[in-house]
Design an enzyme around this catalytic site. Sequence first.
Site, short mmCIF file in Angstrom:
data_model
loop_
_atom_site.label_atom_id
_atom_site.label_comp_id
_atom_site.label_asym_id
_atom_site.label_seq_id
_atom_site.Cartn_x
_atom_site.Cartn_y
_atom_site.Cartn_z
N ASP A 106 18.38 -7.28 46.12
CA ASP A 106 18.32 -7.72 44.48
C ASP A 106 16.97 -8.32 44.12
O ASP A 106 17.11 -9.05 43.19
CB ASP A 106 19.64 -8.71 44.58
CG ASP A 106 19.21 -10.18 45.09
OD1 ASP A 106 18.49 -10.38 46.03
OD2 ASP A 106 19.49 -11.00 44.24
N GLU A 107 16.07 -8.06 45.06
CA GLU A 107 15.01 -8.84 44.76
C GLU A 107 13.56 -7.70 44.96
O GLU A 107 13.61 -6.96 46.01
CB GLU A 107 14.74 -9.82 45.79
CG GLU A 107 14.21 -11.36 45.20
CD GLU A 107 14.02 -12.19 46.34
OE1 GLU A 107 12.93 -12.52 46.62
OE2 GLU A 107 15.12 -12.58 47.06
P1 TTP Z 1 19.81 -14.50 46.86
O1 TTP Z 1 19.01 -13.68 45.70
O2 TTP Z 1 19.01 -15.37 47.53
O3 TTP Z 1 20.71 -15.14 46.13
P2 TTP Z 1 21.92 -14.85 44.88
O4 TTP Z 1 21.25 -13.33 44.29
O5 TTP Z 1 23.27 -14.44 45.48
O6 TTP Z 1 21.62 -15.83 43.97
P3 TTP Z 1 20.60 -16.09 43.03
O7 TTP Z 1 19.23 -15.31 42.97
O8 TTP Z 1 21.01 -16.44 41.41
O9 TTP Z 1 20.21 -17.70 43.55
O10 TTP Z 1 20.26 -13.23 47.74
C1 TTP Z 1 20.63 -12.07 47.24
C2 TTP Z 1 21.99 -11.63 48.06
O11 TTP Z 1 21.79 -11.44 49.70
C3 TTP Z 1 23.14 -12.40 47.87
O12 TTP Z 1 23.84 -12.21 46.85
C4 TTP Z 1 23.80 -12.41 49.16
C5 TTP Z 1 22.98 -12.03 50.05
N1 TTP Z 1 22.63 -13.02 51.03
C6 TTP Z 1 23.26 -13.22 52.22
O13 TTP Z 1 24.03 -12.34 52.52
N2 TTP Z 1 23.08 -14.43 53.15
C7 TTP Z 1 22.18 -15.25 52.74
O14 TTP Z 1 22.08 -16.24 53.46
C8 TTP Z 1 21.54 -15.20 51.38
C9 TTP Z 1 20.31 -16.28 50.93
C10 TTP Z 1 21.84 -14.23 50.53
MG MG Z 2 19.43 -13.08 43.75
#
Ligand code: TTP
Ligand code: MG
Length: 366
Positions: A106-107
């Site tokens: 997602d990044e």
């Molecule tokens: P993130 O981008 O860190 O988190 P997010 O998208 O859920 O929330 P936001 O960006 O709005 O703060 O992580 C992306 C995805 O990766 C998240 O939806 C689930 C997964 N993930 C895990 O499985 N374990 C973890 O410890 C983290 C941080 C993320």
């Molecule tokens: Mg995210």
Amino acid sequence: MPEQRKIIHVDADSFYASVETRENPQLAGKPLAVGGRADRRGVIATANYEARKFGVHSAMASARAMALCPSLLIVPPHFELYRTVSAQFHDIFRDFTDLIEPLSLDEAYLDVSDCEQFQGSATLVAAEIRRRVRQELDLTVSAGIAPNKFLAKVASDWEKPDGMFTIAPDQVAQFVVDLPVNKINGVGRVTAEKLRRMGVVSCGDLQGVELTALVKRFGKYGQRLFDVARGIDKRRVQPSRVRKSISVERTYNEDIVAMPAMESALDELLVELAGRFLKIADRYFPTKRVIKIKYSDFTQTTLEETLGDSGEPWNDPQRFHRLVATAWPRGAKPVRLLGAGLRLQPRGEGDLDQLSLFEDQLEPAV
Ligand code: TTP
Ligand code: MG
């Protein structure tokens, strides 16, 4: 004059949870997490913003999350769907640039320096990406726009969720002065505490510390701290970077001298490692467990073991304990730093039978 880049950092909002809500709209507005079951020692992969108000967050035990937020709904993950959505994000990104560096599903960093749309305005490109994601995929992503990766990543978090923030080149100096050092990627609790003891809380404070002092205190990372405190980051956006390993390590305030303390330190690292690994588990599978020990006299040793192909969980704490128990006597000295990691292999495209393997990993074998 140094070349000026335009970087966008895009990060989807509560990604897994938002995708689940899109698929099942009656979940909207309720505290929701995606993860493993509380009664099977599962962990939370992510939580939506309603759940975060209760203190629920990624990598937390599901049982603890339920205790904090009794009305929490926990749904199991659908990694294949998240992979599809991620590919759809990238289809949109590619309409603006080919210089895309994914950090996780997602990044991503986008270098839009050579993009000629919107009169070359990176801010307008980011706004258009956000608009299209909402319209075409019914999801929200936040964006940060800045002259480099470090600042773009800080900026994407600034107005999260569903927001964007631009740091223009002429705003960088002013922006970093008040930026807390814990916003720097890589500055965790330990480094932040060390800096605080040096009287450093903001990047402005950090600018007051000489390079030699930082290098003496933090080694190679000292140079990086020196640069980012001034808003400098020369790292390029590197399309399709291939990872070979992932690891977490911690330096302890007091040396570890006994095996029980060693095991609990290791167990904590494994929780953190699981969180990190799950973010990329769709693209890589682990091939080896690795541990690293640095003794009180700064000598160090590492030991790795190949994962069996019998489907054993990579994060089996017993096996990590055994690795450490084997490696530690090599030095037979107190331990100041411990690291745990995995060697990785990229997943092939149709490698879907592996998926069930890592879905299980939301339920660690601890
Ligand atoms: P993130 O981008 O860190 O988190 P997010 O998208 O859920 O929330 P936001 O960006 O709005 O703060 O992580 C992306 C995805 O990766 C998240 O939806 C689930 C997964 N993930 C895990 O499985 N374990 C973890 O410890 C983290 C941080 C993320
Ligand atoms: Mg995210």
